[in-house]
Design an enzyme around this catalytic site. Sequence first.
Site, PDB file in Angstrom:
ATOM      1  CB  CYS A 114      -0.956   0.005   1.189  1.00 52.28           C
ATOM      2  SG  CYS A 114      -0.150  -0.124   2.804  1.00 52.28           S
ATOM      3  CG  HIS A 436      -3.814   0.529   4.937  1.00 52.05           C
ATOM      4  ND1 HIS A 436      -3.259  -0.258   3.955  1.00 52.05           N
ATOM      5  CD2 HIS A 436      -4.980   1.011   4.409  1.00 52.05           C
ATOM      6  CE1 HIS A 436      -4.052  -0.265   2.884  1.00 52.05           C
ATOM      7  NE2 HIS A 436      -5.090   0.499   3.146  1.00 52.05           N
TER       8      HIS A 436
END
Length: 489
Positions: A114, A436
Amino acid sequence: MPTVSVKWQKHVFNGVEIDTEQPPYVFKCQLYDLTGVPPERQKIMVKGGLLKDDGDWESLGIKEGQRLMLMGTAEEIPKAPEKGPVFVEDLPEDEQGTAALGHTAGLVNLGNTCYMNSTLQCLHSVPELRLALKEYSAAVGTGIDPSSHSLTAATRDLFGELDRSIRPVAPVRFLTVLRSKYPQFAQQTNQGLYMQQDAEECWTQLVYVLSQRLQSVPWDEQPTNTVVKHLFGIEFKSIIKCEESGEESSESETVYTLKCHISSEVNHLHEGLKHGLKSELEKTSPILGRSTLHIKESWINKLPPYLTVQFVRFFWKRESNQKAKILRKVNYPLVLDVLDFCTEELKEKLKGPRKVYREIEDAKVGIKKKEKEGAEGVKALQNLGTSTSDENVEMADAEQAPSSSEKVNVPEPEVTGIYDLVAVLTHKGRSADSGHYVAWVKQDSGKWIEFDDEQPILQREEDITKLSGGGDWHMAYICLYKARVAPPY
């Protein structure tokens, strides 16, 4: 801690440590990293039956070197689509309408990627960069460093796929080349899983490579000006003063990022940027002949079309041996004026473009002015030749920019020192190497799209500035601003 082996299907994992001070659920999470079998699906055979999440290790009597049997089905690992991306021109006519959603495709997470996906989505939002990459060829890349050429070509091809595909794109080739060029992005855990990485490091390394390979600006009259330097380069002028002797020296440098330093006194981006322009350093004084404390103050001497701002949220924490995160809330605006950070010379240069810009804005909203000023404002607006949204005068459409083979003398619009937010890269978690990353990108239509890997999600503009920190939710790590410009005067 006892060490055991675990047999799962045809695989045997040796040397798996069990922390008996933690509940068995933690051990199941370890096995999840090894096998991909979620804890809720795991059936582990131990003395007396199946291992329970809250079981007692002591009563189970686990011995050193004991073999445990694991049963369960692993989750499917993301992989490249077998048929590859689907392009608009290949679709039936009744399906081509889905390509008009107003945003580009998402990127498949290939396992803790990510950080890379969010970086690519933000940089992909710059049309001038896409144009330069589109014109990049193999002949241009025949240089000393083939790995840099391969990464540039992979970026070009991936951006092309994002422009054409209506389904999530798997950046397999780009990831492979990135890890080959920069092995730190190929770090793995003891179990052989790829680790999360710092998105800012990925952004910096990719921009550096592109700055080396994209050597000429197709629409610029200065052939020595690189694409990346032209689009993102911030020229600084600094004065370095010795605290003891009073001697001064000056230096100039070009950087690609403004740093927003965060402290207990910083509540807004403007304050953090100001704080970052003044620093202390130790260096040798020629007069005193020894190392002394110097104060370095910097001012912006030249502004780019795109301004990259990094919130310095991470620092190295020796106790945990990792990058710790500053969670403090720091507000940032949708419209950023950097005039206060400029040299007096640049402030003087910006007066003309800012005046023309105000006249154009006044003409647009129908404010009555003197006949002469009104005529000049309307004429300037017509000469600009671009549409605007959210009170922003956009730069000329990249698709209409001349190719590198064309020699035209078209003066570029002038920056005004006022910038609009067009992309935000956020981080959720407590460490740069975990958590994330997500990209939030403003589309040409004015709508904001949250790119959570392969999932594009429509967002409201008023919610974008709420990503300012203060908790464990997503908070801005890198902001990308686009200059408001005025036509040459």
